[in-house]
Scaffold this motif. Structure first.
Motif, PDB file in Angstrom:
ATOM      1  N   ARG A 361     -24.928 -60.506  80.712  1.00 33.68           N
ATOM      2  CA  ARG A 361     -26.150 -60.492  81.504  1.00 33.68           C
ATOM      3  C   ARG A 361     -26.969 -61.774  81.332  1.00 33.68           C
ATOM      4  N   PRO A 362     -27.010 -62.380  80.134  1.00 29.24           N
ATOM      5  CA  PRO A 362     -27.754 -63.650  80.056  1.00 29.24           C
ATOM      6  C   PRO A 362     -27.200 -64.704  81.031  1.00 29.24           C
ATOM      7  N   ARG A 365     -28.300 -63.687  84.568  1.00 34.55           N
ATOM      8  CA  ARG A 365     -29.694 -64.000  84.834  1.00 34.55           C
ATOM      9  C   ARG A 365     -29.895 -65.498  85.037  1.00 34.55           C
ATOM     10  N   GLY A 368     -28.845 -66.277  88.467  1.00 30.26           N
ATOM     11  CA  GLY A 368     -29.513 -65.507  89.503  1.00 30.26           C
ATOM     12  C   GLY A 368     -28.606 -64.514  90.186  1.00 30.26           C
ATOM     13  N   GLU A 370     -26.918 -60.628  90.284  1.00 30.17           N
ATOM     14  CA  GLU A 370     -27.115 -59.246  89.866  1.00 30.17           C
ATOM     15  C   GLU A 370     -25.779 -58.646  89.455  1.00 30.17           C
ATOM     16  N   ARG A 408     -24.268 -60.452  94.262  1.00 29.76           N
ATOM     17  CA  ARG A 408     -24.023 -59.370  93.321  1.00 29.76           C
ATOM     18  C   ARG A 408     -22.572 -59.388  92.860  1.00 29.76           C
TER      19      ARG A 408
END
Length: 523
Positions: A361-362, A365, A368, A370, A408
């Motif tokens: 997840r880092p 993020r 940008g 999902e 995504r």
């Protein structure tokens, strides 16, 4: 149809054509014998019998007077000036009886010939017999009466026998032109049949040559060309097998052999690449661990020296944990490139998969992107979580790197009874169709800073679990990497055997001791 059957049919046709030609020749020979030879023999035999009868009848006629023959050739007759016919004596009658017996014998030999009546006809043959009998009766009348008129009548009757014989001969000889014309027609028919037989034999020979070229020469030439090309390394060459005979089966076996050799060669190349990959990973891990050891040592030293600043101590602790995590990944990477074997265990899928995704997840993020994780219809499965995590991480990292901001990345696990699937989908540029297979080759990469080993290792790990990776992608439409695995007992693929990996030394598998000094070489 097998080649043996084809040649059996060809030999049967050859035998049939040969038998037909021989039967036609024999039949025509029998026909010629019946239509020409037999009639010629009958005519010849009849003419010979008639010639003998005419000769004997002439001798008999010479003994008798007749019209215009008042001076017969017989020595017992002398004509007078008045033209009177002297009466016969006993010697003439004896001579006549002897000559008449020879005529009877000649007529009997002529009658017993089977072809006599067929040659001249039953009426003519009966007329000749009657004429001979009538001549004999008239002679007996003359011998009994001795009258000159009776003698002339007897001579006339005998002369009529002679004329009848000559008429029969002329008739028989007159039929010769018709027989010759008929023979010419038969010769023409014979020539036509002969030429037709020769033409049929030639055509059949041409057919045999054509079929032999099609059944044997062309397939053998194609097999020869295939052997030459395969021998030169062209394993993609295939023999066109159109038939189901032995050569067609051999062509398919050659194609199968070429495909097998090609796959074995590709497998051997892939083994070499994997060996080189393992060696590169081992050297890379060796070179990375030295600066990691120094970074960790400095972070520990700084944390011990800083007493009051909790923020600095927290940052140093985070550095130490990140270095330890990275070192763990290096150790896992070494074990993946040189595994001791897949060790499956029963794992709850959802927390394992979500934990794997959370570690990325880092990066998501930062870009940008999902990330969405779902598990549907699946609770537990048997697999090696450490090895499979390394494989999924490689594909997930690629998906995050190629995904544009604001898109995504979806990670979804589903089960269908005996198999379960992990699907990693992105909305990136996609994989061109010609690169779908190449991206799994060691050292092949489309990224500027890529190494080309992540997906290669992923495929070997999945194969080791008895599964497969399927890629659905289109340029500009994103990609879906599906990892399909058995839920139950793992049946490793042959391609994932440990012989495909690098057997690194025990030192390369040894975990780094976090408490070691910053100057200590972990390898």
């Amino acid at each position: 149809m097998s080649l043996q059957t084809k040649f059996a049919v060809l030999v049967t046709l050859l035998a049939a054509v040969t038998a037909l030609i021989l039967a036609a020749a024999l039949s025509f020979g029998v026909f010629l014998e019946r239509e020409l030879v037999k009639p010629f023999e009958r005519v010849t035999s009849s003419l010979q019998g008639l010639e003998e009868l005419k000769e004997k009848s002439g001798e008999l006629t010479a003994l008798l007077p007749g019209p215009g023959r008042d001076e017969p050739g017989a020595e017992f007759f002398r004509s007078s000036q008045e033209g009177a016919v002297p009466p016969p004596d006993a010697g003439l009658r004896e001579r006549y009886a002897a000559a008449s017996g020879e005529v009877s014998l000649a007529l009997q030999r002529l009658e017993i010939e089977p072809a006599w009546r067929a040659s001249v006809g039953a009426g003519t043959a009966e007329a000749l017999v009657n004429q001979v009998a009538e001549a004999r009766r008239s002679a007996e009348t003359w011998f009994e009466s001795g009258e000159a008129q009776a003698g002339r009548i007897a001579g006339d009757e005998h002369y009529r026998v002679h004329e009848l014989i000559e008429a029969i001969e002329r008739r028989l000889i007159g039929d010769a032109p018709t027989a010759l014309a008929y023979g010419a027609d038969l010769r023409q028919i014979h020539s036509t049949m002969t030429y037709s037989g020769i033409a049929a034999a030639v055509l059949f020979g041409v057919l045999c040559v054509m079929l032999f070229r099609r059944w044997v020469i062309r397939p053998v030439r194609a097999l020869h060309d295939a052997a030459v090309r395969i021998g030169k390394g062209d394993f993609a060459h295939r023999v066109e097998a159109r038939t189901e005979d032995e050569l067609g089966v051999l062509s398919r076996e050659v194609n199968r052999m070429a495909g097998l050799i090609g796959s074995m060669q590709a497998e051997a190349v892939e083994k070499e690449r994997l060996v080189a990959t393992g060696e590169m990973v081992r050297r890379l891990a060796h070179n990375i661990r030295n600066p990691l050891s120094a970074i960790r040592g400095l972070a520990e030293l700084s944390r011990r020296r800083v007493t009051g600043d909790e923020a600095v101590r927290s940052n140093q602790t985070e550095i130490i944990e990140s270095v330890d995590r990275f070192n763990t990944w290096l150790t896992d990477l070494l074990s993946v490139t040189a595994p001791k074997g897949i060790v499956p265990e029963e794992v709850v899928v959802e927390p394992w998969l979500k934990g794997l995704v959370e570690s990325h997840r880092p990066l998501a993020r930062m870009r940008g992107v999902e990330m969405v994780t779902t598990v549907v219809g699946l609770s537990r499965a048997r697999f090696d979580p450490r090895h499979l995590e390394q494989a999924i991480v490689a594909m997930l990292s690629n998906a995050l790197q190629v995904s544009p901001g604001g898109t995504r990345v979806r990670v979804e696990a589903t089960g269908d009874g005996e198999w379960w699937t992990i699907a990693i989908s992105d909305q990136g540029p996609g994989v061109p169709p010609d690169l779908v297979e190449k991206i799994f080759r060691p050292y092949f990469t489309t990224k500027r800073d890529g190494t080309g080993i992540g997906l290669a290792i992923s495929r070997e790990v999945v194969k080791g679990h008895g599964g497969e990776i399927v890629v659905d992608s289109a340029p500009g439409g994103g990609s879906i990497f599906r990892v399909r695995l058995p839920i139950g007992i793992v049946q490793p693929n042959k391609a994932a055997d440990s012989s495909h990996m690098v057997d690194t030394s025990p030192e390369s598998e040894r975990k780094w001791d976090p408490s070691s000094s910053s100057k200590t070489n972990p390898d």
